[in-house]
Scaffold this motif. Structure first.
Motif, PDB file in Angstrom:
ATOM      1  N   VAL A   1     -71.364  43.447   9.074  1.00 57.02           N
ATOM      2  CA  VAL A   1     -71.419  44.684   9.849  1.00 57.02           C
ATOM      3  C   VAL A   1     -72.858  45.203   9.776  1.00 57.02           C
ATOM      4  O   VAL A   1     -73.602  44.861   8.869  1.00 57.02           O
ATOM      5  CB  VAL A   1     -70.429  45.745   9.334  1.00 57.02           C
ATOM      6  N   ARG A   2     -73.229  46.058  10.738  1.00 56.26           N
ATOM      7  CA  ARG A   2     -74.629  46.480  10.830  1.00 56.26           C
ATOM      8  C   ARG A   2     -75.013  47.525   9.792  1.00 56.26           C
ATOM      9  O   ARG A   2     -76.193  47.751   9.564  1.00 56.26           O
ATOM     10  CB  ARG A   2     -74.923  47.001  12.237  1.00 56.26           C
ATOM     11  N   GLY A   3     -74.054  48.177   9.188  1.00 54.00           N
ATOM     12  CA  GLY A   3     -74.340  49.215   8.212  1.00 54.00           C
ATOM     13  C   GLY A   3     -73.368  50.357   8.352  1.00 54.00           C
ATOM     14  O   GLY A   3     -72.290  50.224   8.947  1.00 54.00           O
ATOM     15  N   THR A   4     -73.767  51.520   7.839  1.00 52.95           N
ATOM     16  CA  THR A   4     -72.901  52.694   7.823  1.00 52.95           C
ATOM     17  C   THR A   4     -72.373  53.056   9.204  1.00 52.95           C
ATOM     18  O   THR A   4     -71.176  53.283   9.383  1.00 52.95           O
ATOM     19  CB  THR A   4     -73.670  53.896   7.250  1.00 52.95           C
TER      20      THR A   4
ATOM     21  N   TRP B   1     -75.055  47.863   1.829  1.00 55.75           N
ATOM     22  CA  TRP B   1     -76.331  48.455   2.228  1.00 55.75           C
ATOM     23  C   TRP B   1     -76.075  49.402   3.395  1.00 55.75           C
ATOM     24  O   TRP B   1     -75.467  49.019   4.396  1.00 55.75           O
ATOM     25  CB  TRP B   1     -77.337  47.378   2.641  1.00 55.75           C
ATOM     26  N   ASP B   2     -76.556  50.616   3.263  1.00 55.80           N
ATOM     27  CA  ASP B   2     -76.330  51.643   4.271  1.00 55.80           C
ATOM     28  C   ASP B   2     -76.962  51.283   5.615  1.00 55.80           C
ATOM     29  O   ASP B   2     -76.340  51.424   6.672  1.00 55.80           O
ATOM     30  CB  ASP B   2     -76.903  52.972   3.763  1.00 55.80           C
TER      31      ASP B   2
ATOM     32  N   GLN C   1     -77.343  43.114   8.898  1.00 54.09           N
ATOM     33  CA  GLN C   1     -76.083  42.583   8.401  1.00 54.09           C
ATOM     34  C   GLN C   1     -75.835  43.016   6.962  1.00 54.09           C
ATOM     35  O   GLN C   1     -76.702  42.881   6.098  1.00 54.09           O
ATOM     36  CB  GLN C   1     -76.080  41.047   8.475  1.00 54.09           C
ATOM     37  N   THR C   2     -74.631  43.550   6.740  1.00 51.29           N
ATOM     38  CA  THR C   2     -74.192  43.859   5.389  1.00 51.29           C
ATOM     39  C   THR C   2     -72.692  43.628   5.324  1.00 51.29           C
ATOM     40  O   THR C   2     -72.069  43.188   6.293  1.00 51.29           O
ATOM     41  CB  THR C   2     -74.576  45.301   4.984  1.00 51.29           C
TER      42      THR C   2
ATOM     43  N   TRP D   1     -81.675  38.023   2.954  1.00 49.53           N
ATOM     44  CA  TRP D   1     -80.893  38.003   1.721  1.00 49.53           C
ATOM     45  C   TRP D   1     -79.908  39.162   1.630  1.00 49.53           C
ATOM     46  O   TRP D   1     -78.868  39.058   0.980  1.00 49.53           O
ATOM     47  CB  TRP D   1     -81.826  38.018   0.497  1.00 49.53           C
ATOM     48  N   LYS D   2     -80.205  40.278   2.296  1.00 48.03           N
ATOM     49  CA  LYS D   2     -79.323  41.442   2.166  1.00 48.03           C
ATOM     50  C   LYS D   2     -77.936  41.195   2.764  1.00 48.03           C
ATOM     51  O   LYS D   2     -76.977  41.852   2.379  1.00 48.03           O
ATOM     52  CB  LYS D   2     -79.965  42.673   2.810  1.00 48.03           C
ATOM     53  N   ARG D   3     -77.841  40.253   3.705  1.00 50.44           N
ATOM     54  CA  ARG D   3     -76.530  39.995   4.298  1.00 50.44           C
ATOM     55  C   ARG D   3     -75.573  39.347   3.304  1.00 50.44           C
ATOM     56  O   ARG D   3     -74.373  39.293   3.548  1.00 50.44           O
ATOM     57  CB  ARG D   3     -76.675  39.128   5.546  1.00 50.44           C
ATOM     58  N   THR D   4     -76.121  38.855   2.176  1.00 49.50           N
ATOM     59  CA  THR D   4     -75.280  38.195   1.180  1.00 49.50           C
ATOM     60  C   THR D   4     -74.984  39.087  -0.027  1.00 49.50           C
ATOM     61  O   THR D   4     -74.415  38.619  -1.009  1.00 49.50           O
ATOM     62  CB  THR D   4     -75.929  36.885   0.709  1.00 49.50           C
ATOM     63  N   SER D   5     -75.369  40.356   0.026  1.00 52.16           N
ATOM     64  CA  SER D   5     -75.061  41.271  -1.082  1.00 52.16           C
ATOM     65  C   SER D   5     -73.572  41.608  -1.069  1.00 52.16           C
ATOM     66  O   SER D   5     -73.015  41.982  -0.039  1.00 52.16           O
ATOM     67  CB  SER D   5     -75.868  42.564  -0.950  1.00 52.16           C
TER      68      SER D   5
END
Length: 333
Positions: free
Chosen positions: A89-92, A119-120, A143-144, A200-204
């Motif tokens: 998802v794109r975020g908040t 990630w917000d 992506q988060t 890398w943030k998409r894999t948090s």
């Protein structure tokens, strides 16, 4: 900002009958089924085989994914889900809009479904994202991962959300030998090219422990999205191939929440085929869903500790409007 709770204004406590149904003598019976789904929603943009992309509305995606007790979509028997474990998802903003669309689908007030995300507002990464229309490719650049939950049935204390934890990664060009060369996928061990600096943030991953309002039963849920590199070389951390050599691992905070929970649910886009159903058996969980979830490959997994009701469609929703098919489990408690 990691581990954000969306729509954080506190609700007044809901009545204990929020998940109850009437009986023949007029008494209220507690609904003893927890309805859980897992899906990589691909930012609600589908990649087509011809290089085009199609934008999908939240309501259309939900209608294509939610099922009744017979595994059918779009029937009067489809009941409100309790947990949606989602990736990409794109975020908040997108997560809460999606949650509000789910509330509206079942006639609930906006804010009845809430979301937490790793990630917000993650930074953009990548170029076209394989969309010939760049405006659609741009929708996939942030992506988060998140969890959407039904506040009518589930409560969530602020201290019961884990901090995000990082996936493992084998940097392209790095030698691999039983985990040698594996690192945690986060700076400084991230992509070199600036276009992928924030990939890398998409894999948090993120997890939380909920409480079922009517019974006090605790429920652990986690969402993960592992790197594409995990398909060929399982990595879960420094020199570590993960649980059962799958690339899967649970962060320390998440493990503490899990160990304090009765029902446990983990949803993963693992980007890896052949992960056995018993991979998380050491944590009391069994995998559900045996069909391919992405083209001809099964790379998405749903693990549950609890009594899962049988599924006539193998816990896999064939018509899901995403490049990934949704998995589901209806858990009796």
């Amino acid at each position: 900002m990691a581990g954000v709770v969306l729509a954080a204004t506190a609700f007044a406590p809901l009545p204990a009958v929020a998940g109850a149904t009437g009986t023949a003598d007029g008494a209220l019976a507690v609904d003893r089924t927890l309805r859980v789904y897992n899906n990589n929603i691909e930012n609600l943009v589908v990649n087509n085989a011809d290089g085009t992309c199609t934008r999908i509305s939240g309501p259309d995606h939900l209608t294509s994914m939610l099922v009744d007790a017979d595994g059918r979509t779009g029937t009067a028997g489809v009941q409100a889900p309790d947990l949606l474990i989602v990736q990409q998802v794109r975020g908040t903003g997108q997560a809460q809009a999606y949650a509000d669309q789910l509330s509206a689908k079942f006639g609930y007030a906006a804010g009845t479904y809430r979301a937490i995300v790793a990630w917000d507002d993650p930074e953009e990464w990548g170029s076209t994202h394989r969309c010939s229309d760049q405006s659609l490719g741009n929708l996939k650049k942030r992506q988060t991962n998140g969890i959407v939950y039904n506040t009518r049935r589930l409560s969530l204390a602020s201290g019961d959300i884990s901090k995000y934890w990082s996936a493992g990664w084998l940097k392209p060009g790095t030698a691999y030998d039983g985990g040698a060369g594996c690192t945690l996928y986060k700076p400084p061990n991230n992509d070199d090219a600036s276009v992928n600096e924030w990939k890398w943030k998409r894999t948090s991953a993120i997890a939380a422990r909920f409480t079922i309002r009517e019974t006090g039963t605790t429920v652990f849920a986690a969402t993960m999205h592992l790197p594409q590199e995990n398909r060929s070389n399982a990595c879960a951390g420094d020199g570590y191939t993960g649980i059962g050599g799958t690339g899967i691992h649970l962060g320390a905070d998440a493990t503490s929440l899990m160990n304090a929970s009765t029902i446990r649910v983990v949803g993963i886009d693992a980007n890896r085929t052949g992960i056995p159903a018993g991979t998380l058996s050491g944590h009391g969980m069994t995998g559900y869903g045996t069909k391919a979830t992405h083209g001809s490959s099964k790379i998405d997994y749903l693990f549950v500790r609890g009594t899962v009701q049988p599924s006539p469609v193998g816990h896999t929703v064939s018509g899901t409007r995403s490049n990934h098919l949704a998995l589901y489990a209806f858990i009796s408690f």
